[in-house]
Scaffold this motif. Structure first.
Motif, short mmCIF file in Angstrom:
data_model
loop_
_atom_site.label_atom_id
_atom_site.label_comp_id
_atom_site.label_asym_id
_atom_site.label_seq_id
_atom_site.Cartn_x
_atom_site.Cartn_y
_atom_site.Cartn_z
N HIS A 50 1.08 -1.31 0.10
CA HIS A 50 0.17 0.02 -0.16
C HIS A 50 0.97 1.19 0.06
CE1 HIS A 50 -3.78 2.02 1.77
NE2 HIS A 50 -3.51 2.68 0.68
N ARG A 52 1.22 5.19 -0.20
CA ARG A 52 0.52 6.82 -0.08
C ARG A 52 1.40 7.75 -0.31
NH1 ARG A 52 -1.26 3.80 4.21
NH2 ARG A 52 -3.43 3.06 4.26
N LEU A 73 -1.54 10.54 -3.68
CA LEU A 73 -1.81 9.27 -4.22
C LEU A 73 -2.06 8.16 -3.22
CD1 LEU A 73 -1.52 7.56 -6.87
CD2 LEU A 73 1.01 7.24 -6.13
N ASP A 74 -3.16 7.36 -3.27
CA ASP A 74 -3.39 6.37 -2.55
C ASP A 74 -3.60 4.82 -3.47
OD1 ASP A 74 -4.28 4.42 -0.79
OD2 ASP A 74 -5.51 5.82 0.53
N GLY A 75 -2.60 4.02 -3.36
CA GLY A 75 -2.58 2.86 -4.15
C GLY A 75 -2.23 1.63 -3.47
N TYR A 86 -5.42 2.56 -8.06
CA TYR A 86 -5.03 3.82 -7.15
C TYR A 86 -6.16 4.90 -7.31
CZ TYR A 86 -3.91 5.69 -11.82
OH TYR A 86 -4.05 6.43 -13.17
N THR A 100 -9.08 7.91 -10.80
CA THR A 100 -8.93 6.49 -10.39
C THR A 100 -8.35 5.72 -11.51
OG1 THR A 100 -11.42 5.97 -11.01
CG2 THR A 100 -10.57 6.68 -8.74
#
Length: 254
Positions: A50, A52, A73-75, A86, A100
């Motif tokens: 994960h 970020r 960014l959150d992936g 993401y 997204t």
């Protein structure tokens, strides 16, 4: 130019989960103006990685005009680096844009699907394209193997939503920008590190001049420090100011 082979399991094995916080300064001078912070937080659980990455900057272009930029960014990426999902939020002077995307292998191809305010995008990425976390692990893996110059393809979610060709060259230690003398050094728990120069070109336009370059000190656990980003118009320095190492999970192999 032959591309390095993608070996995600080995590449990711070198990377240790961590949270790194950087202070951003305009230019490369030790007393350059501070323009923001960047945080990269990479964690690992039994389902995968994960990542970020939060970047916040404010640049005073004139005495009355400031440019404010933020990117979040959150992936999520499988442990073997074979895909990426993401969500990206970017803000420029209060104008927010949310995107997204997902990268996955299907029908023998590496397919990218992006949903953005201006409509969907569907692309087929080069088969050797590395996902964000696997790319860091691959970089460390090649440096540990004493490769002094090598190319790699890396998926970029934040700038173009496509593949970058990254040409990596190991530098002489004296070529790297020194640490700011006023900043307290951060201890990084790693025995080895390598100063590198990385030139970034759009993967579909490999004959063109690099769009930007990054020099950095790369530690064997995947932590980066003393970064300098050069766009040709401006240079931005990023120096590590806080580091927290995360525990890796004990997962069953079954």
């Amino acid at each position: 130019m032959a591309l390095a082979l993608l070996v995600p399991q080995e590449a990711a094995a070198q990377l240790q989960p961590h949270r790194a916080e950087y202070v951003l300064r305009l230019g490369t001078a030790a007393n350059g103006p501070r323009i923001g912070i960047a945080v990269q937080d990479i964690t690992l659980d039994c389902s995968g990685w994960h990542i970020r990455r939060n970047i916040s900057t404010e640049i005073a272009l004139t005495s009355t005009w400031k440019l404010s930029l933020a990117s979040k960014l959150d992936g999520k990426e499988p442990r073997d680096g074979t895909g990426f999902r993401y969500r990206l939020v970017q803000i420029q002077n209060d104008d927010q844009r949310t995107t997204t995307g997902k990268v996955e292998r299907a029908d023998g191809k590496l397919r990218l699907e992006i949903t953005a305010p201006n409509g969907p995008t569907h692309l087929v990425l080069p088969a050797a394209t590395l996902m964000p976390v696997a790319a860091i692990g691959h970089l460390v893996d090649r440096l540990r193997a004493k490769a002094t110059a090598f190319p790699a393809l890396m998926f970029d979610a934040e700038i173009f939503g496509d593949a970058f060709l990254v040409d990596v060259t190991e530098l002489d230690p004296d070529a790297l920008r020194p640490e700011p003398p006023a900043q307290k050094p951060v201890a990084v728990p790693a025995e080895h590190s390598w100063p590198v120069f990385m030139a970034f070109t759009r993967g579909r336009e490999q004959d063109h001049r690099p769009l930007f370059s990054v020099s950095a000190n790369v530690y064997q656990n995947g932590v980066l420090d003393r970064l300098t980003v050069d766009t040709g118009l401006i240079k931005v320095s990023a120096d590590l100011q806080k580091l927290q190492m995360h525990q890796a999970p004990a997962c069953s192999s079954s």
